[in-house]
Motif scaffolding. Structure first.
Motif, short mmCIF file in Angstrom:
data_model
loop_
_atom_site.label_atom_id
_atom_site.label_comp_id
_atom_site.label_asym_id
_atom_site.label_seq_id
_atom_site.Cartn_x
_atom_site.Cartn_y
_atom_site.Cartn_z
N TYR A 189 1.81 -2.87 8.00
CA TYR A 189 1.31 -2.98 6.62
C TYR A 189 0.50 -4.26 6.44
N LEU A 190 0.98 -5.36 7.00
CA LEU A 190 0.28 -6.64 6.87
C LEU A 190 -1.05 -6.59 7.60
N LYS A 191 -1.02 -6.05 8.83
CA LYS A 191 -2.25 -5.95 9.64
C LYS A 191 -3.30 -5.11 8.94
N GLN A 192 -2.83 -4.01 8.32
CA GLN A 192 -3.77 -3.09 7.67
C GLN A 192 -4.22 -3.59 6.30
N GLY A 193 -3.59 -4.67 5.82
CA GLY A 193 -3.93 -5.18 4.49
C GLY A 193 -3.28 -4.40 3.36
N VAL A 194 -2.36 -3.48 3.70
CA VAL A 194 -1.62 -2.74 2.68
C VAL A 194 -0.66 -3.70 1.96
N TRP A 195 -0.10 -4.63 2.75
CA TRP A 195 0.70 -5.72 2.21
C TRP A 195 -0.08 -7.01 2.40
#
Length: 311
Positions: A189-195
């Protein structure tokens, strides 16, 4: 010697709180895995039930606060899901339904809304926040989640950027199938920018939140981009209400004194002498039954306000 600017005096206690709550963390990650696996088959009612449970887990995660335990062992040992029913009577104001309908109303065609979480404590509480955020994204109730923490170790167990990273890495590295799976998902999620994780000097300044628009207009504008802002914990509640000696029956909206960048909800266990939004007589009754009701961390509120409802 490493630079003192990176030194966190409270780090050992935070780390300990995380490791001593392992059993509870495993239970939570296993629960979420089960929900995620069956997500496609869930009816709207079942989704609502899981949402309520995880919102309450995040609420009661706030009991694990090192400032109230004076550094005493304060980890979560029992299953956070199993204890929800017995804790139900201690929620003095419960606006969960409004939080749910706000999330549903934020659903644009094929595009759910954004949820911001203003964090409180590291350790077990942070895990409960991550689990809730995971559910919001995997269920399609939120498109993205922005977490807001402190720039430096400020008030005992407050989350900093390094706590946030560390907790996800530890969970990912855990010797438990569903914990490591959850951790890996959070990392994605962090990598994808979702978080995303954000900090801002305002969170460690003495201002109450009704001053934010004037004192930190950039942060206020950031929060205005959210469809829902969850404020975790007691200190955020005190800053939301200006830490004033309000009458208990004064409305939450009144106590916010104009602060309303977006629909917002306080998830708070009571640890300080301020509480608004109660029914007439409710505060007096509590005081007669339990003189420490405002400071013991035994009671809680899920209090919601939306600037939209006033238009």
């Amino acid at each position: 010697i490493p630079p003192i600017s990176d030194y966190d005096y409270f780090n050992e206690a935070k780390t300990q709180s995380y490791f001593e709550s392992q059993q509870a963390v495993m239970t939570l990650c296993t629960y979420v895995e089960g929900v995620n696996k069956n997500m496609e088959k869930l009816s709207k009612n079942q989704l609502f039930e899981h949402f309520i449970k995880l919102l309450q887990v995040s609420l009661w995660g706030n009991k694990c606060d090192l400032s109230i335990s004076a550094g005493q062992e304060n980890s979560q040992k029992i299953s956070p899901i199993d204890s929800l029913n017995s804790l139900q009577p201690f929620i003095l104001v419960n606006d969960s339904n409004m939080v749910w309908s706000t999330l549903l109303a934020a659903q644009k065609p094929g595009q759910p809304g954004r949820v911001d979480v203003v964090l409180d404590n590291a350790g077990f509480e942070l895990v409960t926040d991550l689990v809730l955020a995971d559910f919001l994204v995997s269920s399609g109730l939120a498109r993205e989640v922005h977490f807001h923490g402190k720039c430096f170790p400020w008030f005992v167990s407050d989350v900093t950027a390094s706590d946030f990273k560390w907790t996800i890495q530890q969970t990912m590295a855990a010797n438990h199938k569903w914990m490591s799976k959850s951790g890996a998902q959070w990392q994605r999620y962090l990598k994808q920018g979702v978080w995303s994780y954000h900090d801002h000097p305002f969170w460690t300044q003495p201002h109450e939140f009704c001053d934010m628009a004037a004192d930190a207009p950039d942060l206020y504008a950031t929060l205005q981009g959210a469809d829902l802002v969850l404020f975790k914990g007691d200190l955020n509640y005190r800053k939301l209400t200006g830490d004033r000696d309000w009458d208990h029956t004064v409305g939450f909206d009144t106590a916010l004194r104009g602060f309303g960048p977006a629909p917002l909800c306080s998830l708070r266990t009571l640890k300080a002498n301020v509480q608004v939004g109660l029914q007439p007589g409710q505060g007096e009754k509590l005081a007669s039954q339990d003189p420490d009701w405002m400071t013991s961390g035994k009671y809680a509120v899920i209090q919601f306000y939306s600037p939209k409802s006033e238009q």
